[in-house]
Design a protein around this motif. Structure first.
Motif, PDB file in Angstrom:
ATOM      1  N   LEU A 121       0.947  -1.105   0.005  1.00 43.60           N
ATOM      2  CA  LEU A 121       0.074   0.051  -0.047  1.00 43.60           C
ATOM      3  C   LEU A 121       0.679   1.363  -0.024  1.00 43.60           C
ATOM      4  O   LEU A 121       0.594   2.227  -1.007  1.00 43.60           O
ATOM      5  N   ASN A 122       1.903   1.454   0.902  1.00 47.70           N
ATOM      6  CA  ASN A 122       2.765   2.622   0.932  1.00 47.70           C
ATOM      7  C   ASN A 122       3.506   2.676  -0.408  1.00 47.70           C
ATOM      8  O   ASN A 122       3.780   3.784  -0.991  1.00 47.70           O
ATOM      9  N   PHE A 124       2.551   1.808  -3.331  1.00 47.70           N
ATOM     10  CA  PHE A 124       1.329   2.444  -4.481  1.00 47.70           C
ATOM     11  C   PHE A 124       1.221   4.085  -4.185  1.00 47.70           C
ATOM     12  O   PHE A 124       1.362   4.638  -5.120  1.00 47.70           O
ATOM     13  N   MET A 125       1.140   4.285  -2.663  1.00 49.81           N
ATOM     14  CA  MET A 125       0.965   5.829  -2.341  1.00 49.81           C
ATOM     15  C   MET A 125       2.465   6.407  -2.951  1.00 49.81           C
ATOM     16  O   MET A 125       2.089   7.631  -3.574  1.00 49.81           O
ATOM     17  N   ALA A 133      -4.054   2.036  -4.512  1.00 50.94           N
ATOM     18  CA  ALA A 133      -4.146   2.004  -3.036  1.00 50.94           C
ATOM     19  C   ALA A 133      -5.294   2.161  -2.505  1.00 50.94           C
ATOM     20  O   ALA A 133      -5.524   1.515  -1.483  1.00 50.94           O
ATOM     21  N   HIS A 137      -6.693  -0.707  -0.075  1.00 48.28           N
ATOM     22  CA  HIS A 137      -7.348  -0.279   1.308  1.00 48.28           C
ATOM     23  C   HIS A 137      -8.735  -0.725   1.696  1.00 48.28           C
ATOM     24  O   HIS A 137      -8.870  -1.298   2.822  1.00 48.28           O
ATOM     25  N   VAL A 144      -4.845   3.689   7.094  1.00 50.23           N
ATOM     26  CA  VAL A 144      -4.093   4.542   6.116  1.00 50.23           C
ATOM     27  C   VAL A 144      -3.860   5.947   6.989  1.00 50.23           C
ATOM     28  O   VAL A 144      -5.265   6.464   7.424  1.00 50.23           O
ATOM     29  N   GLN A 149      -0.982  10.334   3.677  1.00 50.14           N
ATOM     30  CA  GLN A 149      -1.575  10.025   2.260  1.00 50.14           C
ATOM     31  C   GLN A 149      -1.818  11.607   1.635  1.00 50.14           C
ATOM     32  O   GLN A 149      -1.283  11.721   0.367  1.00 50.14           O
TER      33      GLN A 149
END
Length: 392
Positions: A121-122, A124-125, A133, A137, A144, A149
């Motif tokens: 996830l991190n 992707f961000m 992301a 999520h 998050v 973000q």
């Protein structure tokens, strides 16, 4: 990896499903499988239009001939695909001769699975893939940090502006975080101003816009980069671009002065957020995917066959090659004492270029001339002790 990527590019080109450019301009034949199928459909449509227009055609014979001609193009492309797949497989086998080691099933616990999902996830961000992301999520339920973000979204927007040659959002962020950049001795602000100035100098019809912008440089930037600022000022004498490119200031026309801004800004922004300058997931992939896993498996197999496993310490005497950007610590072993350098025993380089540790250097001093050192690799040379400097 060059051979693997080359074969992969060939395979992608053959299998590309793209309506534009599906015909090779040199041979007039379809350049990929999609083009061959499109050509067949187009020919059938043209034949249908001729029949509807009342043309006297032998429909079965025309269709049979058309399909046979186009079928040959499709078969040729299929053969190219199979040939390219075989070459790709051979290139992969040649690059990775050792099989990937088989491990026990990992990430089975809920904590490990969540950690993996959070890492993805991190990733992707940080790479601007916010839609992916958000989906991850929602599916995983990972919490998050809204602040992080929002910050990463702002960074991505600024990077997009830099890709469009707009330094205004980046300069706005730099002004708000000037104290942080000053602690890091960062020259990002000067590089942003310089980039915009050089674009004005090389694209405007007159040097006046560039001169006006040069005068708007903050005083602290002029002072901290006095020498570079002087070069920017005197480069006006070689306007336009044709003269600048063949002048002593030709280095100012290097496109890297603009393209490197993206990486430099991302590095400073991530440092401000307390994030590493490199993507952790990408680092793991680069190191493991470039042969580390295969080397570990080969070392285990060899030690197992020789029956000399290090079962108690679970270690392998295997050196893992890593790219230069992933070498985070300088490692130096003194060629004289064979000891690894430390902070208290740093490497020292003599004027001849040879490097030894500080302790070895002390032992190499001539008793009768305390201020002179005899290099063990240059028997005819003798160097003054004050000519030594710390190598790292």
């Amino acid at each position: 990896m060059d051979a693997v990527l080359k074969e992969l590019a060939k395979l992608e080109k053959i299998q590309t499903f793209n309506m534009n450019g599906s015909v090779d301009p040199k041979t007039g034949k379809p350049s990929n499988l999609s083009g061959a199928l499109d050509s067949l459909l187009q020919s059938l449509q043209e034949l249908k239009q001729q029949v509807e227009a009342g043309d006297s055609l032998d429909i079965p014979q025309e269709i049979t001939k058309l399909i046979q001609d186009k079928k040959k193009d499709v078969d040729d492309k299929q053969k190219e695909i199979h040939s390219s797949l075989n070459k790709l497989g051979k290139a992969i086998d040649k690059k990775f001769p050792e099989p990937v080691p088989a491990y026990h099933e990992m990430f089975t616990s809920s904590e490990a699975a969540k950690a993996l999902e959070r890492t993805v996830l991190n990733h992707f961000m940080r790479t601007g893939q916010f839609a992916s992301a958000n989906v991850l999520h929602e599916d995983s339920g990972i919490e998050v940090d809204p602040y992080q973000q929002a910050q990463l979204s702002e960074m991505y927007n600024i990077l997009q502006a830099l890709d469009g040659n707009d330094v205004t959002p980046a300069l706005r962020w730099v002004e708000l975080n000037r104290a942080f950049l000053k602690i890091r001795a960062s020259s990002l602000e000067f590089h942003l101003y310089r980039s915009h100035y050089l674009r004005l100098l090389t694209t405007a019809d007159s040097p006046l816009p560039a001169l006006t912008y040069l005068r708007s440089f903050p005083p602290e930037i002029r002072t901290a980069h006095e020498q570079e600022f002087f070069r920017l000022t005197t480069s006006l004498a070689y306007f336009p671009l044709s003269k600048l490119a063949s002048s002593p200031y030709a280095d100012l026309t290097n496109p890297a002065l603009h393209s490197d801004l993206r990486q430099a800004f991302a590095r400073e922004y991530c440092a401000h957020l307390g994030l590493s300058k490199q993507l952790p997931l990408r680092v793991v992939g680069d190191i493991g995917g470039r042969g580390a896993l295969a080397k570990i498996e080969k070392g285990r197999r060899v030690m197992r066959e020789n029956k000399n496993e290090w079962s108690q310490s679970n270690e392998l005497p295997t050196e893992i090659p890593v790219p230069p950007e992933n070498r985070y610590h300088s490692i130096f072993a003194c060629p004289v004492s064979k000891e690894q350098a430390t902070e208290t025993n740093p490497p020292m380089m003599m004027t001849c270029g040879h490097v030894v540790s500080k302790d070895s250097l002390e032992r190499l001093k001539k008793p009768q001339h305390y201020t002179r050192v005899k290099c063990p690799y240059c028997p005819t040379e003798s160097f003054a002790n004050n000519s030594l400097r710390v190598y790292f």
